[in-house]
Design a protein around this motif. Structure first.
Motif, mmCIF file in Angstrom:
data_model
loop_
_atom_site.group_PDB
_atom_site.id
_atom_site.type_symbol
_atom_site.label_atom_id
_atom_site.label_comp_id
_atom_site.label_asym_id
_atom_site.label_seq_id
_atom_site.Cartn_x
_atom_site.Cartn_y
_atom_site.Cartn_z
ATOM 1 N N LEU A 183 0.833 -1.204 0.000
ATOM 2 C CA LEU A 183 0.000 0.000 0.000
ATOM 3 C C LEU A 183 0.870 1.257 0.000
ATOM 4 O O LEU A 183 0.612 2.208 -0.743
ATOM 5 N N TRP A 187 1.084 4.189 -3.047
ATOM 6 C CA TRP A 187 0.835 5.616 -2.869
ATOM 7 C C TRP A 187 2.086 6.457 -3.134
ATOM 8 O O TRP A 187 1.983 7.590 -3.600
ATOM 9 N N ARG A 190 2.021 7.052 -6.739
ATOM 10 C CA ARG A 190 1.048 8.091 -7.078
ATOM 11 C C ARG A 190 1.577 9.472 -6.704
ATOM 12 O O ARG A 190 1.334 10.460 -7.417
ATOM 13 N N PHE A 191 2.296 9.519 -5.585
ATOM 14 C CA PHE A 191 2.852 10.805 -5.159
ATOM 15 C C PHE A 191 3.819 11.340 -6.202
ATOM 16 O O PHE A 191 3.734 12.510 -6.608
ATOM 17 N N SER A 248 -6.161 12.592 9.010
ATOM 18 C CA SER A 248 -5.676 11.245 8.681
ATOM 19 C C SER A 248 -5.849 10.245 9.816
ATOM 20 O O SER A 248 -5.884 9.039 9.583
ATOM 21 N N ASP A 283 -5.777 12.790 -1.281
ATOM 22 C CA ASP A 283 -4.467 12.215 -1.573
ATOM 23 C C ASP A 283 -3.455 12.560 -0.483
ATOM 24 O O ASP A 283 -2.630 11.722 -0.091
ATOM 25 N N ALA A 286 -3.980 10.445 2.555
ATOM 26 C CA ALA A 286 -3.379 9.123 2.353
ATOM 27 C C ALA A 286 -1.867 9.172 2.513
ATOM 28 O O ALA A 286 -1.261 8.274 3.122
ATOM 29 N N MET A 287 -1.241 10.224 1.996
ATOM 30 C CA MET A 287 0.211 10.323 2.102
ATOM 31 C C MET A 287 0.660 10.499 3.546
ATOM 32 O O MET A 287 1.716 9.981 3.940
ATOM 33 N N VAL A 290 0.789 7.142 4.950
ATOM 34 C CA VAL A 290 1.994 6.455 4.484
ATOM 35 C C VAL A 290 3.196 6.889 5.314
ATOM 36 O O VAL A 290 4.016 6.049 5.747
ATOM 37 N N LEU A 321 -5.463 3.803 5.775
ATOM 38 C CA LEU A 321 -4.888 3.787 4.427
ATOM 39 C C LEU A 321 -5.516 2.681 3.582
ATOM 40 O O LEU A 321 -5.852 2.897 2.405
ATOM 41 N N THR A 325 -7.855 3.450 0.331
ATOM 42 C CA THR A 325 -7.436 2.906 -0.961
ATOM 43 C C THR A 325 -8.567 2.113 -1.605
ATOM 44 O O THR A 325 -8.823 2.235 -2.809
ATOM 45 N N ARG A 329 -9.966 6.911 -5.175
ATOM 46 C CA ARG A 329 -9.702 8.357 -5.209
ATOM 47 C C ARG A 329 -10.882 9.132 -5.766
ATOM 48 O O ARG A 329 -11.188 10.241 -5.296
#
Length: 344
Positions: A183, A187, A190-191, A248, A283, A286-287, A290, A321, A325, A329
């Motif tokens: 996971l 991400w 994607r970042f 988060s 997003d 989510a980061m 992470v 997360l 996911t 999104r």
């Protein structure tokens, strides 16, 4: 880039002072004495100082690896907040006997005294709609109060800063759970491809950057935020990162989008999001999850004796997360758009 070069203050051990030594410093420099109780901390050495009169303070001995100008940055921010929004429940700077706001110790550590903020640690209460709304409102007030504040150290490099998420890749092997590892890797991809290129176009300013539950206090019923602690991770970054960090930790895995939207909508009522901020905030949430998973696993490996404390936020972030996911999104952006469609 080596681990040490990437984050020296995260790899240096905390200051080593006995309670008697710390109390002697408090009396010598601040004219305060009483009972010391050790407070948990990853990088610094912190005590609660309770005087005979019943007054409480936080005595902070900062990590010698932390540049002195970063400490000055934190002090300046607290003074700025006190002037801009005096009702915000943040610590107040207590000057030393000679008028200084901090004292540089011979070993490079920085000594400070702050007022004590009362409240119940947020992790002791369950997340609930009222608390999530209070969190969004309070976080937005804090970010609004910091608007316009600047300092030479505001641009310092911080591994916890969401905009630096690409630097986590060398630490991914520390996440030994295969699902969490995959996971995080997803991400991070994607970042690099989509999220990081959009960050320069967002509004930027100095933010708290660490509104996790262990830095927040609530009322006895767990319905409202009553205190904001630990300004040690402040940095100049996209302002929406403060919202992303705060939200988060409140993603209910059973309904992550609804619970996150409650925090976002409350923030938006105080500090309206731009259209691009609203698009990117899921997003960035989510980061932050992470970052919590990867950095905590890496640091727990460095300091196994302190691993339970370092890993304290990982279960919630990992579950959030995964749920975010799975939700996708597109669905997350739709929820946030609905939560922010009415501007104050």
């Amino acid at each position: 880039m080596t681990v040490i070069a990437a984050a020296p203050s995260l790899t240096a051990p905390p200051p080593a002072f006995t309670p008697d030594e710390a109390l002697g410093l408090a009396e010598r420099h601040f004219g305060r004495t009483g009972r010391l109780d050790r407070l948990t901390s990853e990088r610094d050495l912190n005590f609660r100082l309770t005087t005979a009169a019943g007054d409480s303070f936080v005595l902070k001995i900062g990590n010698a690896a932390e540049p002195a100008d970063v400490t000055d940055f934190q002090i300046g921010a607290l003074l700025h907040i006190a002037a801009r929004d005096p009702a915000l429940p943040v610590p107040r700077v207590v000057p030393a006997l000679d008028g200084r706001c901090s004292v540089l110790l011979p070993g490079g550590e920085v000594l400070r005294l702050l007022s004590w903020v009362d409240g119940h640690p947020m992790p002791r209460v369950p997340s609930n709609p009222a608390l999530r709304r209070s969190l969004g409102l309070t976080a937005a007030r804090l970010t609004r109060a910091l608007a316009g504040f600047d300092h030479p150290a505001a641009g310092h490099e911080l591994l916890w800063d969401i905009r630096n998420a690409a630097r986590l890749r060398p630490f991914l092997p520390s996440v030994t759970d295969p699902r969490l590892h995959d996971l995080a890797a997803l991400w991070l991809g994607r970042f690099d491809a989509e999220i990081a290129p959009a960050l320069p176009g967002l509004p930027w300013q100095v933010v708290h950057a660490d509104l996790n539950p262990f830095n927040l206090l609530t009322d006895p019923d767990g319905q409202a935020v009553t205190g904001i602690l630990d300004f040690g991770d402040m940095v100049r970054t996209p302002r929406i990162c403060d919202l992303a960090v705060a939200a988060s930790y409140h993603a209910d895995p059973a309904r992550p989008l609804d619970t996150l939207a409650e925090v976002v909508a409350a923030w938006h009522a105080v500090l309206p999001l731009t259209a691009e901020e609203a698009r990117l905030v899921p997003d960035l949430i989510a980061m932050r999850m992470v970052l919590t998973v990867v950095i905590a696993h890496w640091r727990a490996g460095l300091y196994p004796d302190n691993a339970p404390y370092i890993l304290r936020n990982v279960p919630a972030s990992g579950a959030g997360l995964a749920a975010l996911t799975v939700a996708g999104r597109a669905a997350a952006r739709t929820h946030i758009a609905r939560a922010t469609e009415t501007r104050p």
